[in-house]
Scaffold this motif. Sequence first.
Motif, PDB file in Angstrom:
ATOM      1  N   GLY A   2       0.738  -1.334  -0.046  1.00  0.00           N
ATOM      2  CA  GLY A   2      -0.187   0.218  -0.014  1.00  0.00           C
ATOM      3  C   GLY A   2       0.840   1.144   0.084  1.00  0.00           C
ATOM      4  O   GLY A   2       2.061   1.214   0.218  1.00  0.00           O
ATOM      5  N   ASP A   5       2.594   2.045   3.357  1.00  0.00           N
ATOM      6  CA  ASP A   5       3.727   1.156   3.744  1.00  0.00           C
ATOM      7  C   ASP A   5       5.166   1.652   3.986  1.00  0.00           C
ATOM      8  O   ASP A   5       5.769   1.505   4.959  1.00  0.00           O
ATOM      9  CB  ASP A   5       3.625  -0.340   3.032  1.00  0.00           C
ATOM     10  N   ILE A  35      -5.174   8.024   1.184  1.00  0.00           N
ATOM     11  CA  ILE A  35      -4.494   7.465   2.525  1.00  0.00           C
ATOM     12  C   ILE A  35      -5.800   7.129   3.308  1.00  0.00           C
ATOM     13  O   ILE A  35      -5.927   6.152   4.133  1.00  0.00           O
ATOM     14  CB  ILE A  35      -3.879   8.555   3.313  1.00  0.00           C
ATOM     15  N   GLU A  38      -6.938   3.554   2.722  1.00  0.00           N
ATOM     16  CA  GLU A  38      -5.981   2.553   3.464  1.00  0.00           C
ATOM     17  C   GLU A  38      -6.169   2.545   5.008  1.00  0.00           C
ATOM     18  O   GLU A  38      -6.358   1.415   5.467  1.00  0.00           O
ATOM     19  CB  GLU A  38      -4.480   2.589   2.989  1.00  0.00           C
ATOM     20  N   SER A  39      -6.061   3.803   5.323  1.00  0.00           N
ATOM     21  CA  SER A  39      -6.266   3.707   6.911  1.00  0.00           C
ATOM     22  C   SER A  39      -6.839   5.151   7.426  1.00  0.00           C
ATOM     23  O   SER A  39      -5.976   6.101   7.406  1.00  0.00           O
ATOM     24  CB  SER A  39      -5.002   3.493   7.627  1.00  0.00           C
ATOM     25  N   PRO A 164      -9.218  -1.595   4.303  1.00  0.00           N
ATOM     26  CA  PRO A 164      -9.094  -0.562   3.332  1.00  0.00           C
ATOM     27  C   PRO A 164     -10.148  -0.983   2.387  1.00  0.00           C
ATOM     28  O   PRO A 164     -10.635  -2.015   2.225  1.00  0.00           O
ATOM     29  CB  PRO A 164      -7.749  -1.258   2.525  1.00  0.00           C
ATOM     30  N   TYR A 166     -10.749  -1.081  -1.075  1.00  0.00           N
ATOM     31  CA  TYR A 166     -10.615  -2.132  -1.968  1.00  0.00           C
ATOM     32  C   TYR A 166     -10.751  -3.720  -1.361  1.00  0.00           C
ATOM     33  O   TYR A 166     -11.528  -4.642  -1.995  1.00  0.00           O
ATOM     34  CB  TYR A 166      -9.327  -2.209  -2.752  1.00  0.00           C
ATOM     35  N   GLU A 167     -10.210  -3.863  -0.029  1.00  0.00           N
ATOM     36  CA  GLU A 167     -10.487  -5.198   0.505  1.00  0.00           C
ATOM     37  C   GLU A 167     -11.932  -5.476   0.895  1.00  0.00           C
ATOM     38  O   GLU A 167     -12.547  -6.530   0.887  1.00  0.00           O
ATOM     39  CB  GLU A 167      -9.559  -5.596   1.816  1.00  0.00           C
ATOM     40  N   LYS A 202      -5.428  -2.931  -7.033  1.00  0.00           N
ATOM     41  CA  LYS A 202      -4.065  -2.900  -6.790  1.00  0.00           C
ATOM     42  C   LYS A 202      -3.202  -2.337  -7.582  1.00  0.00           C
ATOM     43  O   LYS A 202      -2.462  -1.617  -7.084  1.00  0.00           O
ATOM     44  CB  LYS A 202      -3.570  -4.348  -6.463  1.00  0.00           C
ATOM     45  N   GLN A 205      -3.905   1.218  -7.195  1.00  0.00           N
ATOM     46  CA  GLN A 205      -3.158   1.808  -5.955  1.00  0.00           C
ATOM     47  C   GLN A 205      -1.733   2.052  -6.345  1.00  0.00           C
ATOM     48  O   GLN A 205      -1.227   2.748  -5.661  1.00  0.00           O
ATOM     49  CB  GLN A 205      -3.518   0.938  -4.826  1.00  0.00           C
ATOM     50  N   GLU A 209       0.457   5.541  -6.179  1.00  0.00           N
ATOM     51  CA  GLU A 209       1.621   5.646  -5.120  1.00  0.00           C
ATOM     52  C   GLU A 209       2.812   6.116  -6.016  1.00  0.00           C
ATOM     53  O   GLU A 209       3.593   7.099  -5.434  1.00  0.00           O
ATOM     54  CB  GLU A 209       2.139   4.276  -4.702  1.00  0.00           C
TER      55      GLU A 209
END
Length: 231
Positions: A2, A5, A35, A38-39, A164, A166-167, A202, A205, A209
């Motif tokens: 991600g 990370d 962001i 993801e979190s 996240p 996408y999950e 993914k 994503q 990044e």
Amino acid sequence: MGMLDRYKKKGGFFQLLQLLETSPSAKREQFLTLIAGESPVWEEALRQRILTITRVYSWDGQYLVEIFSRVQPMTLAYALHGNPPEQIEQLLSCLPPISKRKITDLMTESNPSAAEKGTCISKMLSEVRGFISQGIIRLDKVDPELHIPENIEEVLSSTVHAVPLYETDAMKKDSKPNIVGDNDGAVAAPANSQETEFLKRKVNQLASEVNALKHENSVLKDKLAQIKKIA
């Protein structure tokens, strides 16, 4: 991997915060949206600690004098140019009369463009960050909400946060019950579709990044050029 990370190591939070602070507002919001996907915990912590010139101007005069007396007079004059007179008067009241007069004279004599003013504001914020790093300005005393704990990456990583996006989408698709009587071929097709969608997310994503890293590099180059121009 991600986007977050690479920033979860020690010092990564501050590095990401600097990237956000030096980005245009629209691009900053795009980063924060990524962001948050993801979190949300990281997004909230970063948004809370973004240093803005409005936030700096809200500090007590005893701290502002430490800043105003250290930045270049022209930088301060350009940054304040065009602000409401009552605000300028209030902000500069922390300075000795001679220093205050020097700034107001520079403001009267100059007529910076919006870009020049923006550059000087960015330079001031960069210098304030430097004063914070040097201990000249202590955020735990000046503005506790902006203070960054030494182990913030560890704290944020250990905090329970949302899955996240996408999950979540992938899990929703996987939650479809396997009805008795369905043949294996019919079940396999949706599974492959789910995997494809997950991989697409993914890829997007990772592309985001890469774009963020390119932007970070571009911002740092532009910032260096602007600082050299002002200096």
